[in-house]
Design an enzyme around this catalytic site. Structure first.
Site, PDB file in Angstrom:
ATOM      1  N   GLY A   1     -13.810  15.537  12.988  1.00  0.00           N
ATOM      2  CA  GLY A   1     -14.104  14.736  14.176  1.00  0.00           C
ATOM      3  C   GLY A   1     -13.253  15.178  15.347  1.00  0.00           C
TER       4      GLY A   1
ATOM      5  CG  MET B   1       4.775   9.241   6.899  1.00  0.00           C
ATOM      6  SD  MET B   1       4.841  11.018   6.908  1.00  0.00           S
ATOM      7  CE  MET B   1       4.512  11.385   8.625  1.00  0.00           C
TER       8      MET B   1
ATOM      9  CD  GLU C   1     -11.637  12.957   5.010  1.00  0.00           C
ATOM     10  OE1 GLU C   1     -10.926  11.995   5.315  1.00  0.00           O
ATOM     11  OE2 GLU C   1     -11.238  14.147   5.057  1.00  0.00           O
TER      12      GLU C   1
ATOM     13  CG  HIS D   1      13.381 -15.492 -23.037  1.00  0.00           C
ATOM     14  ND1 HIS D   1      14.348 -14.594 -22.652  1.00  0.00           N
ATOM     15  CD2 HIS D   1      13.436 -15.571 -24.396  1.00  0.00           C
ATOM     16  CE1 HIS D   1      14.972 -14.149 -23.734  1.00  0.00           C
ATOM     17  NE2 HIS D   1      14.440 -14.728 -24.808  1.00  0.00           N
TER      18      HIS D   1
END
Ligand code: FAD
Ligand code: NAD
Length: 464
Positions: free
Chosen positions: A117, A317, A35, A443
């Site tokens: 990366g 997406m 990341e 209910h």
């Protein structure tokens, strides 16, 4: 020289990537996740689902206190907005969530490789000057804002969703380009906080792709709330200056120009797959005409050992779509089988009221020539909705005319995003409208509107 080796390297730590990494680690694989952001969690946790929902929630509370408390017999002595504190709260929610993923990575012994990366060869990923060996690579690099030609997003006056979550003050005039999910969610936020918001939408209705009746009802309700709409209209230019942004608009079909001025312009015309500097060309991974990584039904690219999931491939997406793909792919890499029914991925717009859908729309059924019955029931006729003072909207269930199997459900109303779950689960198990109608619903609850809509498929709703 490779400095470390893994069973799996996932590139990107959004809901697709981090979930895939966790599931693979649970199955015993040695996993790393790359990341490049300073925090984990991708678009969703950092600049997407989570901060936008924090702002939607706080702005909703503010607006309710300001607009309806008095009529409910609650005197507050004046409601004031403290935007910096509201933003701080939003940031704290994001931090808690992104730190949560860091904790989960540690717990599951997943290495976070910090940096961008790049795939340098089959089974090799470069991160911050080091090369890592791996049996498999998953591309989960997500998506980025799609801009408009000639309109420069400066994230100050002309903003994307990211800038719209960071405004320092409430704009007087705000123009939102695009009446889709982001435009309506973030347009609602700033409208509730006091901005005069105009949504410019290219086609003739907001929320393209959704059920026609829902789109019409949504337009009516949001207009009543104070949002202005310019439909079938396009923005041809937007230039930021010292005193704001000057815009030129034109009818979608062409025609006379119209000028507008705004303090802030939000560009929300969609998102595009993100594969910048990933090395796809180096290893020959194919993309489609929209730049999305091409995969087969098992998330395999054309290169052995390289897979892709989430926003970077075809399909809606959505974070939960990316997550489900992450789980199924990790299990397939473990030798298990799995599949995703893309017809049963719910969509939710977190406006007030919420809009939620699953399965097919009436328009799709008509086009496919499928005979169906529609059952519709309004929240206005539900005791709980009345007690909550939230009576806008309806539930619509579409069922096969012959078999009664539920083919779609479309909701606009309070808690629509929660109510849809019952129908999604039912549809996973091939429910009929009769099954939902015969199921006991407590209910007084909003869920009774779903039950009544199911009864209405057969014309036997009780409370109408
Ligand atoms: P992403 O979340 O985009 O993550 C990809 C990650 O990969 C990013 O962190 C990026 O930094 C990283 N990355 C990219 N390239 C590299 C590289 N080469 N090396 C290292 N890291 C890299 N969806 C919903 O379902 N519900 C919602 O309520 C919702 N709200 C949204 C609100 C907004 C304002 C936005 C913008 C989106 C929203 N979405 C929502 C959509 C959702 O955020 C995405 O569908 C989801 O994040 C996709 O997940 P992903 O894992 O595919 O990619
Ligand atoms: P979108 O596709 O939902 O809406 C874009 C809108 O812009 C469409 O209505 C389109 O007709 C319009 N448009 C396109 N070009 C235009 C132009 N030149 N002028 C005027 N209007 C124009 O895209 P988005 O709202 O940017 O959201 C991006 C993605 O993020 C979506 O795919 C959505 O699934 C995801 N998202 C999901 C959620 C959620 O699940 N609640 C929330 C936010 C974002």
């Amino acid at each position: 020289m490779a400095s470390s080796s893994y069973d799996l390297i996932v590139i990107g730590s959004g809901p697709g990537g981090y979930v895939c990494a966790i599931r693979a680690a649970q199955l015993g694989m040695k996993v790393a996740c790359v990341e490049k952001r300073d925090t984990l969690g991708g678009t969703c946790l950092n600049v997407g689902c989570i901060p936008s929902k924090a702002m939607l929630s706080t702005s909703e509370k503010y607006h309710e206190a300001e607009a309806s408390f008095e009529s409910l017999g609650i005197k507050t002595g004046g409601v004031n907005l403290d935007l910096p504190t509201m933003m701080k709260y939003k940031d704290s929610v994001v931090e808690a969530n992104t730190k949560g993923i860091e904790f989960l990575f540690k717990k599951n012994k997943i290495d976070w490789l910090k940096g961008a990366g790049k795939i340098v060869a089959k089974g090799q990923v470069d991160v911050a000057g080091k090369t890592y060996d791996t049996k498999n690579i998953v591309i989960a690099t997500g998506s980025d804002v799609a801009g408009l030609p000639g309109i420069e997003i400066d994230e100050k006056k002309i903003v994307s969703s990211t800038g719209a979550l960071e405004l320092k003050e409430v704009p007087k005039e705000m123009v939102v380009i695009g009446g889709g999910v982001i435009g309506l969610e973030l347009g609602s936020v700033w409208s509730r906080l006091g901005a005069n918001v105009t949504v410019v939408e290219f086609v003739d209705q907001i929320l393209p792709g959704m059920d026609g009746e829902i789109r019409k009802e949504a337009g009516k309700i949001f207009k009543k709330q104070g949002l202005n709409f310019k439909l079938s209209t396009k923005v041809t230019s937007a230039k930021a200056g010292k005193s704001g942004v000057n815009l030129t608009l034109e009818a979608a079909a062409g025609g006379d120009e119209e000028k507008m001025k705004a303090d802030i312009v939000l560009v929300a015309v969609g998102r595009k797959a993100y594969t910048d500097s990933l090395g796809l060309d180096t290893v020959g991974v194919e993309t489609d005409e929209r730049g999305r990584v091409k995969t087969d039904a098992h998330f395999k690219t054309n290169v052995d050992g390289i897979y892709a999931i989430g926003d970077v491939i075809a399909g809606p997406m959505l974070a939960h779509k990316a997550e489900d793909e992450g789980v199924v792919l990790a299990e397939m890499l473990d030798g298990q089988s799995g599949h995703i029914d893309y017809n049963l991925i719910p969509g939710v717009v977190y406006t007030w009221p919420e809009v939620a859908n699953v399965g097919q729309t009436e328009e799709q059924l008509k086009e496919a020539g499928i005979a169906y019955k529609a059952g519709k029931f309004p929240f206005m006729a539900n005791g709980r909705a009345r007690a909550m003072n939230m009576v806008d909207g309806f539930v619509k269930i579409l069922a096969d005319a012959k078999t009664d199997r539920v083919l779609g459900c479309h909701i606009i109303g309070p808690e629509a995003g929660t109510l849809i779950a019952e129908v999604v689960l039912g549809m996973e198990f091939g429910t009929s409208a009769e099954d939902i109608a015969r199921t006991c619903h407590a209910h007084p609850t909003l869920e009774e509107v779903v039950k009544e809509a199911a009864l209405a498929v057969d014309g036997r709703e009780i409370h109408m």
